[in-house]
Design a protein around this motif. Structure first.
Motif, PDB file in Angstrom:
ATOM      1  N   GLY A 269     -15.726  26.164 -17.946  1.00  0.00           N
ATOM      2  CA  GLY A 269     -17.061  25.555 -17.900  1.00  0.00           C
ATOM      3  C   GLY A 269     -18.056  26.569 -17.392  1.00  0.00           C
ATOM      4  N   SER A 270     -19.203  26.090 -16.840  1.00  0.00           N
ATOM      5  CA  SER A 270     -20.173  27.055 -16.302  1.00  0.00           C
ATOM      6  C   SER A 270     -19.506  27.851 -15.186  1.00  0.00           C
ATOM      7  N   SER A 271     -18.653  27.171 -14.391  1.00  0.00           N
ATOM      8  CA  SER A 271     -17.749  27.895 -13.495  1.00  0.00           C
ATOM      9  C   SER A 271     -16.345  27.689 -14.051  1.00  0.00           C
ATOM     10  N   GLY A 272     -15.377  28.450 -13.532  1.00  0.00           N
ATOM     11  CA  GLY A 272     -14.011  28.332 -14.043  1.00  0.00           C
ATOM     12  C   GLY A 272     -13.098  27.780 -12.964  1.00  0.00           C
ATOM     13  N   THR A 273     -12.206  26.872 -13.327  1.00  0.00           N
ATOM     14  CA  THR A 273     -11.223  26.411 -12.344  1.00  0.00           C
ATOM     15  C   THR A 273      -9.820  26.494 -12.931  1.00  0.00           C
ATOM     16  N   VAL A 274      -8.861  26.747 -12.054  1.00  0.00           N
ATOM     17  CA  VAL A 274      -7.448  26.740 -12.425  1.00  0.00           C
ATOM     18  C   VAL A 274      -6.732  25.937 -11.348  1.00  0.00           C
TER      19      VAL A 274
END
Length: 493
Positions: A269-274
């Motif tokens: 997304g606009s930021s990345g998450t895992v």
């Protein structure tokens, strides 16, 4: 005709609210609706929102979803709410919101966070005490900031709620919290699953904050029944129950079927998450890994990068490219972008932990300075940040045989292949890209129906076989070299 079991899933994010109508019998999403929010931004990193916008968007998105589904709102059995994490909503004793909600992306409280971290004994002290290292986005520094900047508001606090807790309160009149979203407050112990009351007493010895805390409930417990006036406003069944809900990452985990070890969810997304499910709170010594509780009865170790499609979007705008042209240029450049590396830390960065970093481009020559190489370098740079985070998660013992990809970036086949090669893991997208709203609807069915969460996820979460992407051996080793270059550049910062 089989009996439908209809549930409403809501995801209240930073940019807007999404609503979906799920039939838990067939596992199908019948309708989707959305409505936008605006952001209050200030020069000092202020990022706030008027909570009234959430209520209006909730109503509008619900009406649109019901309309698209072509179902009667009176048939909705339950509602689940997913919300942006870490935000602070303060209510007075007559349930009035005292000021705009301070959001996860607000950095105005960085000085307060610094002082609280010092009080906890730095990042290692915070990890030891809470199981997470508090960061400026977390809720706890927002409380200290309110006390210092708005003492009049602080004196009237009767309820401290997170965004999804507030929406549940609006729906039911009951103030509760659940472990997943509570993990991101900074005044909650993720190992013992309890509020850290002493930390709140450090901020305010009067006991006001402790008294304002919501009661904690389990993920499969219901908050209550929807209030008649709200049911009428939304056009849904007044006997519909409201589930515990949770933070957007916790609901995204349920909505991607990430409720048992072995699956990793990655959001572009606009930021990345895992993040990935764990059945034990294996707290990483790395402050960048947040070992949150899950909203499915376990834990959800998670990393978040601040720069993803917001960084690729800046390059697209710079060259005035539409998405298709941008992707074509990325595909045109070779792996490693002819030696061009970009550190896309345009917002500072959380993973790697470089909060004060800025973006930079390295390795430019007369021959490799092309649009295609710059386009490729920004996508590689953001994806290397996710690889950096995934390596930290793998160090805590997480195994991954597959990555479930969600978010806007997951729609790009070029990017999917890049993720598969850089992570050296199979990648697949879920059919429903609104994973948090879907997860909230599944959780509502779980709390209401008595079915097991695993059975509901098996039925309601489906992957898109056409998106399955396998790593290519030659590309994996070429990326390994480019990633080593990225790591060397990060080390110099």
């Amino acid at each position: 005709m089989t009996q439908q079991n209809l549930y409403l899933g809501i995801d209240c994010g930073t940019q807007g609210t999404k609503a979906i109508v799920l039939d838990a019998t067939s596992g199908k999403v019948l309708g989707l609706g959305a409505a936008a929010h605006t952001l209050i931004s200030g020069a000092n990193g202020r990022r706030e929102q008027h909570t009234q916008e959430w209520l209006d968007a909730f109503t509008e998105a619900t009406h649109r979803a019901l309309q698209q589904a072509g179902v009667d709102g009176q048939d909705i059995l339950g509602i689940g709410v997913s919300g942006q994490q870490h935000g602070l909503v303060l209510l007075d004793d007559s349930a009035q919101v005292l000021r705009p909600a301070k959001l996860w992306c607000d950095t105005e409280t960085a000085p307060q966070n610094e002082r609280l971290l010092e009080h906890l004994g730095g990042e290692s002290g915070s990890l030891e005490r809470l199981g997470v290292a508090i960061a400026p986005g977390y809720t706890v520094s927002k409380l200290l900031w309110t006390r210092e900047q708005h003492p009049d508001v602080f004196a009237r606090i009767a309820h401290i709620l997170l965004p999804h807790d507030y929406l549940n309160y609006w729906l039911t009149g009951r103030a509760v919290a659940e472990y997943g979203d509570a993990s991101g407050t900074g005044y909650f112990n993720v190992r013992t699953r309890a509020w850290d009351v002493a930390l709140l007493q450090h901020i305010d010895p009067s006991g006001r904050l402790e008294a304002a805390l919501p009661e904690l409930i389990e993920a499969n417990q219901r908050v209550g029944t929807i209030l008649p006036a709200i049911a009428e406003r939304l056009g849904i069944n007044p006997t519909a129950s409201v589930s515990s809900g949770g933070g957007d990452n916790m609901m995204g985990a349920i909505g991607t079927g990430n409720i048992a070890p072995g699956v990793i969810t990655m959001s572009l997304g606009s930021s990345g998450t895992v993040y990935a499910f764990a059945d034990q709170p294996n707290v990483s010594p790395q402050a960048s890994v947040a070992t949150f509780c899950s909203s499915s009865g376990g834990w959800l170790p998670l990393i978040c990068t601040m720069n993803l499609t917001n960084a690729t979007g800046v390059i697209r705008e710079l060259f005035d490219l539409d998405l298709a042209t941008f992707n074509a240029l990325v595909a045109e450049a070779p792996i490693g972008a002819d030696g061009v590396s970009m550190l896309p830390f345009l917002n500072g960065e959380r993973v790697p932990a470089l909060p004060h970093a800025t973006g930079s481009v390295h390795g430019l020559t007369m021959t490799n300075l092309t649009r295609a190489n710059l386009c490729r370098a920004v996508v590689e740079g953001t994806t290397f940040g996710l690889r950096y985070g995934l390596d930290l998660l793998r160090q805590t013992g997480l195994q991954s045989h597959s990555i479930r990809l969600i978010g806007g970036g997951s729609k790009s086949p070029v990017w999917r292949q890049m993720v598969a090669d850089i992570m050296n893991t199979e990648v697949i997208c879920t059919e429903q890209s609104e994973a948090a709203a879907l997860g909230a609807a599944i959780q509502a069915a779980w709390s209401q129906s008595g079915d097991s969460l695993a059975a509901l996820c098996d039925k309601c979460v489906s992957v898109d076989p056409a998106s399955r992407t396998l790593p290519v051996a030659a590309s994996v080793s070429a990326y390994q070299q480019a990633y080593a270059r990225y790591q060397q550049l990060v080390a110099t910062l």
